[in-house]
Design a protein around this motif. Structure first.
Motif, short mmCIF file in Angstrom:
data_model
loop_
_atom_site.label_atom_id
_atom_site.label_comp_id
_atom_site.label_asym_id
_atom_site.label_seq_id
_atom_site.Cartn_x
_atom_site.Cartn_y
_atom_site.Cartn_z
N PRO A 16 0.90 -1.10 -0.03
CA PRO A 16 0.03 -0.08 -0.04
C PRO A 16 0.69 1.13 0.07
O PRO A 16 1.87 1.41 0.41
N GLY A 17 0.50 2.48 -0.54
CA GLY A 17 0.93 3.63 -0.51
C GLY A 17 1.22 4.23 0.96
O GLY A 17 0.53 3.85 1.79
N CYS A 18 2.22 4.97 1.08
CA CYS A 18 2.51 5.47 2.33
C CYS A 18 1.62 6.36 2.90
O CYS A 18 1.39 6.91 3.99
N ALA A 19 0.76 7.04 1.98
CA ALA A 19 -0.26 7.84 2.39
C ALA A 19 -1.60 7.45 2.12
O ALA A 19 -2.52 8.33 2.23
N ASP A 20 -1.64 6.37 1.95
CA ASP A 20 -3.21 5.89 1.67
C ASP A 20 -4.03 5.80 2.79
O ASP A 20 -5.40 6.16 2.51
N HIS A 21 -3.75 5.97 3.97
CA HIS A 21 -4.33 6.29 5.14
C HIS A 21 -4.87 7.80 5.46
O HIS A 21 -5.69 7.74 6.38
N ALA A 74 5.32 10.05 6.60
CA ALA A 74 3.95 9.95 5.96
C ALA A 74 3.06 9.17 6.75
O ALA A 74 2.05 9.67 6.91
N LYS A 75 3.63 8.04 7.45
CA LYS A 75 2.73 7.36 8.30
C LYS A 75 2.38 8.31 9.35
O LYS A 75 1.06 7.91 10.08
N ALA A 76 3.13 9.18 10.08
CA ALA A 76 2.81 10.00 11.25
C ALA A 76 1.34 10.78 10.95
O ALA A 76 0.91 11.38 11.85
N ILE A 77 1.16 11.14 9.63
CA ILE A 77 0.26 11.99 9.31
C ILE A 77 -1.44 11.35 9.15
O ILE A 77 -1.36 9.98 8.68
N ARG A 78 -2.23 11.71 9.77
CA ARG A 78 -3.51 11.10 9.72
C ARG A 78 -4.42 11.87 8.85
O ARG A 78 -5.47 11.41 7.89
N LYS A 98 0.89 18.16 15.23
CA LYS A 98 1.05 16.66 15.06
C LYS A 98 0.06 15.81 14.52
O LYS A 98 -0.96 15.92 14.77
N GLY A 99 0.19 14.84 13.42
CA GLY A 99 -0.67 14.02 12.82
C GLY A 99 -1.28 14.82 11.79
O GLY A 99 -2.12 14.16 11.15
N GLU A 100 -1.11 16.05 11.53
CA GLU A 100 -1.99 16.63 10.32
C GLU A 100 -0.95 17.60 9.47
O GLU A 100 -0.07 18.01 9.75
N LEU A 101 -1.64 17.70 8.35
CA LEU A 101 -0.87 18.58 7.39
C LEU A 101 -1.88 19.46 6.67
O LEU A 101 -3.16 19.33 6.71
#
Length: 140
Positions: A16-21, A74-78, A98-101
């Protein structure tokens, strides 16, 4: 037949892509009251949200695969909030908490167009390297 089975196996085995979540949302206020004075219908904004979601994830996933972004970053972003930012000369992808962009660009002025992949990655410099020169200059 064998080639199609091999191709199907490769697709099934693709990681899976690192930003899929990531959950991508629009900052409705920035699109309603934008500097371009443009209005966008709810269906048009929904299609735009889907388009920016797909492009942003594809750009980040490709950057993870080629080493420009670490999968851990990327995983740290939700969640990613997308905002139309009148007057922005380039896209900015930064982490306000934290966890947001937040992805800001002149989306309204561009008729809900999207910046290119290179521009998105260039605009992510403060997220990717918060102690870098580009971010230090913003704080001055």
């Amino acid at each position: 037949m064998i080639l199609s089975l091999a191709l199907a196996a490769m697709v099934a085995a693709a990681p899976p892509g690192c930003a899929d979540h990531w959950t991508v949302t629009l900052d409705a206020e920035s699109f309603t009251h934008n500097g371009a004075g443009k209005t966008f219908s709810a269906p048009k904004l929904a299609l735009f949200r889907d388009k920016v979601d797909a492009k942003l994830k594809a750009v980040v996933d490709a950057a993870c695969r080629n080493g420009e972004i670490s999968p851990a970053q990327a995983k740290a972003i939700r969640r990613v909030r997308v905002a139309s930012a009148s007057g922005a000369t380039e896209p900015h992808l930064y982490s306000p908490e934290k966890g947001e962009l937040t992805l800001e660009w002149v989306f309204a002025e561009e008729g809900l167009g999207l910046p290119g992949a290179k521009e998105i990655l260039d605009g992510a410099s403060c997220w990717l390297k918060p102690d870098g020169d580009a971010c230090a200059a913003e704080g001055d």
